[in-house]
Design a protein around this motif. Structure first.
Motif, PDB file in Angstrom:
ATOM      1  N   GLU A 224     -63.519 -48.975 -93.164  1.00  0.00           N
ATOM      2  CA  GLU A 224     -64.909 -48.922 -93.614  1.00  0.00           C
ATOM      3  C   GLU A 224     -65.837 -48.289 -92.580  1.00  0.00           C
ATOM      4  OE1 GLU A 224     -64.994 -52.908 -96.479  1.00  0.00           O
ATOM      5  OE2 GLU A 224     -65.660 -53.022 -94.383  1.00  0.00           O
ATOM      6  N   ARG A 225     -65.391 -48.235 -91.334  1.00  0.00           N
ATOM      7  CA  ARG A 225     -66.224 -47.716 -90.252  1.00  0.00           C
ATOM      8  C   ARG A 225     -65.698 -46.413 -89.668  1.00  0.00           C
ATOM      9  NH1 ARG A 225     -66.246 -52.867 -90.953  1.00  0.00           N
ATOM     10  NH2 ARG A 225     -68.022 -54.182 -90.383  1.00  0.00           N
ATOM     11  N   LEU A 226     -64.657 -45.878 -90.257  1.00  0.00           N
ATOM     12  CA  LEU A 226     -63.936 -44.759 -89.650  1.00  0.00           C
ATOM     13  C   LEU A 226     -64.485 -43.400 -90.075  1.00  0.00           C
ATOM     14  CD1 LEU A 226     -60.189 -44.591 -88.946  1.00  0.00           C
ATOM     15  CD2 LEU A 226     -61.246 -42.651 -90.089  1.00  0.00           C
ATOM     16  N   GLU A 227     -64.635 -42.521 -89.089  1.00  0.00           N
ATOM     17  CA  GLU A 227     -64.942 -41.116 -89.334  1.00  0.00           C
ATOM     18  C   GLU A 227     -63.958 -40.270 -88.536  1.00  0.00           C
ATOM     19  OE1 GLU A 227     -68.820 -39.499 -89.131  1.00  0.00           O
ATOM     20  OE2 GLU A 227     -69.816 -41.402 -89.637  1.00  0.00           O
ATOM     21  N   VAL A 228     -63.475 -39.204 -89.144  1.00  0.00           N
ATOM     22  CA  VAL A 228     -62.578 -38.269 -88.459  1.00  0.00           C
ATOM     23  C   VAL A 228     -63.420 -37.105 -87.939  1.00  0.00           C
ATOM     24  CG1 VAL A 228     -60.634 -36.691 -88.704  1.00  0.00           C
ATOM     25  CG2 VAL A 228     -60.588 -38.921 -89.846  1.00  0.00           C
ATOM     26  N   LEU A 229     -63.283 -36.828 -86.638  1.00  0.00           N
ATOM     27  CA  LEU A 229     -64.028 -35.744 -86.008  1.00  0.00           C
ATOM     28  C   LEU A 229     -63.131 -34.517 -85.852  1.00  0.00           C
ATOM     29  CD1 LEU A 229     -65.876 -37.732 -83.186  1.00  0.00           C
ATOM     30  CD2 LEU A 229     -66.532 -37.413 -85.578  1.00  0.00           C
ATOM     31  N   GLU A 230     -63.746 -33.360 -85.782  1.00  0.00           N
ATOM     32  CA  GLU A 230     -62.982 -32.113 -85.698  1.00  0.00           C
ATOM     33  C   GLU A 230     -62.597 -31.760 -84.268  1.00  0.00           C
ATOM     34  OE1 GLU A 230     -64.933 -28.877 -87.570  1.00  0.00           O
ATOM     35  OE2 GLU A 230     -65.153 -29.902 -89.506  1.00  0.00           O
ATOM     36  N   HIS A 231     -63.409 -32.138 -83.310  1.00  0.00           N
ATOM     37  CA  HIS A 231     -63.188 -31.710 -81.939  1.00  0.00           C
ATOM     38  C   HIS A 231     -62.747 -32.880 -81.069  1.00  0.00           C
ATOM     39  CE1 HIS A 231     -66.116 -28.803 -83.648  1.00  0.00           C
ATOM     40  NE2 HIS A 231     -65.340 -27.937 -83.041  1.00  0.00           N
ATOM     41  N   GLY A 232     -62.210 -32.552 -79.912  1.00  0.00           N
ATOM     42  CA  GLY A 232     -61.760 -33.581 -78.983  1.00  0.00           C
ATOM     43  C   GLY A 232     -60.259 -33.631 -78.902  1.00  0.00           C
ATOM     44  N   SER A 233     -59.751 -33.804 -77.706  1.00  0.00           N
ATOM     45  CA  SER A 233     -58.317 -33.845 -77.484  1.00  0.00           C
ATOM     46  C   SER A 233     -58.013 -34.871 -76.421  1.00  0.00           C
ATOM     47  CB  SER A 233     -57.809 -32.464 -77.046  1.00  0.00           C
ATOM     48  OG  SER A 233     -56.486 -32.540 -76.566  1.00  0.00           O
ATOM     49  N   ARG A 234     -56.807 -35.420 -76.471  1.00  0.00           N
ATOM     50  CA  ARG A 234     -56.375 -36.353 -75.443  1.00  0.00           C
ATOM     51  C   ARG A 234     -55.903 -35.619 -74.191  1.00  0.00           C
ATOM     52  NH1 ARG A 234     -51.569 -40.897 -75.862  1.00  0.00           N
ATOM     53  NH2 ARG A 234     -52.506 -42.405 -74.427  1.00  0.00           N
ATOM     54  N   ALA A 235     -55.705 -34.317 -74.297  1.00  0.00           N
ATOM     55  CA  ALA A 235     -55.174 -33.538 -73.192  1.00  0.00           C
ATOM     56  C   ALA A 235     -56.141 -33.536 -72.018  1.00  0.00           C
ATOM     57  CB  ALA A 235     -54.899 -32.115 -73.640  1.00  0.00           C
ATOM     58  N   GLU A 236     -55.603 -33.635 -70.815  1.00  0.00           N
ATOM     59  CA  GLU A 236     -56.428 -33.639 -69.612  1.00  0.00           C
ATOM     60  C   GLU A 236     -57.150 -32.301 -69.465  1.00  0.00           C
ATOM     61  OE1 GLU A 236     -55.936 -34.492 -64.813  1.00  0.00           O
ATOM     62  OE2 GLU A 236     -54.260 -34.821 -66.192  1.00  0.00           O
ATOM     63  N   GLY A 237     -58.440 -32.358 -69.138  1.00  0.00           N
ATOM     64  CA  GLY A 237     -59.201 -31.137 -68.925  1.00  0.00           C
ATOM     65  C   GLY A 237     -59.825 -30.558 -70.174  1.00  0.00           C
ATOM     66  N   ALA A 238     -59.614 -31.172 -71.342  1.00  0.00           N
ATOM     67  CA  ALA A 238     -60.188 -30.655 -72.584  1.00  0.00           C
ATOM     68  C   ALA A 238     -61.703 -30.779 -72.542  1.00  0.00           C
ATOM     69  CB  ALA A 238     -59.628 -31.415 -73.772  1.00  0.00           C
ATOM     70  N   SER A 239     -62.417 -29.764 -73.051  1.00  0.00           N
ATOM     71  CA  SER A 239     -63.876 -29.773 -73.066  1.00  0.00           C
ATOM     72  C   SER A 239     -64.399 -30.783 -74.079  1.00  0.00           C
ATOM     73  CB  SER A 239     -64.405 -28.377 -73.406  1.00  0.00           C
ATOM     74  OG  SER A 239     -65.804 -28.412 -73.560  1.00  0.00           O
TER      75      SER A 239
END
Length: 375
Positions: A224-239
């Motif tokens: 009920e509270r979830l939104e999926v975002l397009e950007h972002g990564s778990r990889a180190e150094g990601a902007s």
């Protein structure tokens, strides 16, 4: 997504209950340069001088000034709101969001700006997921405190490679099963998190396959509270620049959802509209959500008594309730105090709405007026 809940104001109750000679200070305590500690000392000295000059109780002033200069334990821009009665602190909150600098001495604590900041608070979990698990940041828009957590599953096989024949098929099945198990672990951790504390938004981003799997496995409370975002990564150094913009947009949607939810209830349920009706409802303890348009009550005066629900437009209104010496204060501060005193929510408005011509109203828990249809 369900209608976002209002942020609670219960932490302000001790300050709402005090009455007499109360000191309140809103101070910038940011430590963003090497001279920050000295600058905060200067601010504390200034508020001490101004409050004592206004006739404030010395013990209360010293309690406030001493707390202001104490390190908060947080870097960057931070703001502190402190209130005291006598030598006793009744509120000490450190905020990441800016509040107008001010100090005040009077019969009640000035809590409007703090209540507005608290009411606007959005608590969120930012979940960066990949095939091995997720990094979870739990944060809010008011508190500078953030928590970082890691959710990891049993990821024994995570990369598909060409090995040929039946063994390739079997290997790929192991990879897919491992990804699914890891997503299940993340989903369970998110369900547990949302069950243990207030989370207004769950923002999910990262590897598309893992995002889809986590989304499909979370429970109803998270979904009920979830939104999926397009950007972002778990990889180190990601902007994180574009991700930050998406998070801010999601926060604004949550706040807009709160406004829409309250206005829907104003349109069809028990309500008070305008200053007179709302003050009456506050005095009767009927308010569930107080709605205040910023600036709508500037320079308007009220009178208050020892209890938060004792407020009125004239001293005579309060003497009729047995208050011996009603004290004058700002109307908006008196209304916020009364709302906190009956465990009501606050909905801050920053633009006019047609349902409330003068920007003031309330959703009521119940309505004891004889002619309820009049509301």
């Amino acid at each position: 997504m369900t209608t976002p809940r209002m942020a609670p104001l219960s932490a302000l109750r001790p300050a709402a209950d005090v009455y007499g000679d109360v000191v309140t200070a809103y101070v910038d305590v940011s430590r963003t340069n090497e001279n920050a500690a000295q600058e905060i000392e200067v601010r504390a000295d200034n508020l001490r001088r101004e409050l004592l000059g206004a006739g404030a109780d010395e013990a209360a002033v010293e309690a406030v000034a001493a707390r202001v200069v104490e390190p908060t334990g947080h870097g960057g821009e931070t703001f502190r709101v402190v209130a005291a009665s006598g030598g006793e602190l009744v509120t000490d909150m450190v905020l990441a969001s800016a509040v107008p600098a001010q100090q005040h001495q009077g019969p009640i604590a000035h809590l409007l700006e703090l209540a507005r900041a608290q009411a606007d608070d959005v608590r969120y979990a930012l979940v960066r997921v990949d095939r091995s698990g997720a990094d979870i940041t739990v944060a809010g828009t008011v508190s500078p405190v953030q928590r970082e957590m890691t959710s990891e599953g049993d990821h024994d096989e995570l990369t598909k490679v060409k090995v040929g024949g039946w063994s390739q098929r079997r290997y790929q099945m192991r990879v897919e099963d491992s990804i699914e198990r890891n997503a299940e672990t993340v989903a369970k951790d998110l369900d547990r998190l949302a069950g243990n504390e207030r989370i207004d938004l769950v923002l999910l981003t990262g590897d598309p396959t893992s995002v889809a799997s986590v989304r499909d496995q979370v429970g109803t409370r998270v979904a009920e509270r979830l939104e999926v975002l397009e950007h972002g990564s778990r990889a180190e150094g990601a902007s994180d620049d574009l991700l930050d913009e998406e998070v801010e947009a999601a926060i604004q949607r949550c706040r807009s959802g709160r406004i829409d939810g309250v206005l829907d209830r104003l349109g069809g349920g028990a309500k008070a509209v305008g200053v007179a009706e709302t003050v009456e409802a506050l005095r009767r303890g009927e308010v569930e959500t107080l709605v205040l348009l910023q600036g709508a009550l500037e320079d308007r005066e009220a009178y208050v008594g020892p209890e938060p629900l004792l407020l009125g437009h004239t001293p005579d209104e309060l003497t009729a309730f047995g208050v011996e010496d009603p004290a004058a204060t700002r109307l908006d501060e008196a209304m916020v105090r009364a709302a906190i005193g009956q465990d009501a929510d606050l909905l801050p408005l920053y633009a006019p709405v047609s349902l409330l011509p003068d920007g003031i109203g309330a959703v009521l828990r119940f309505d004891t007026r004889p002619d309820q249809s009049a509301s």
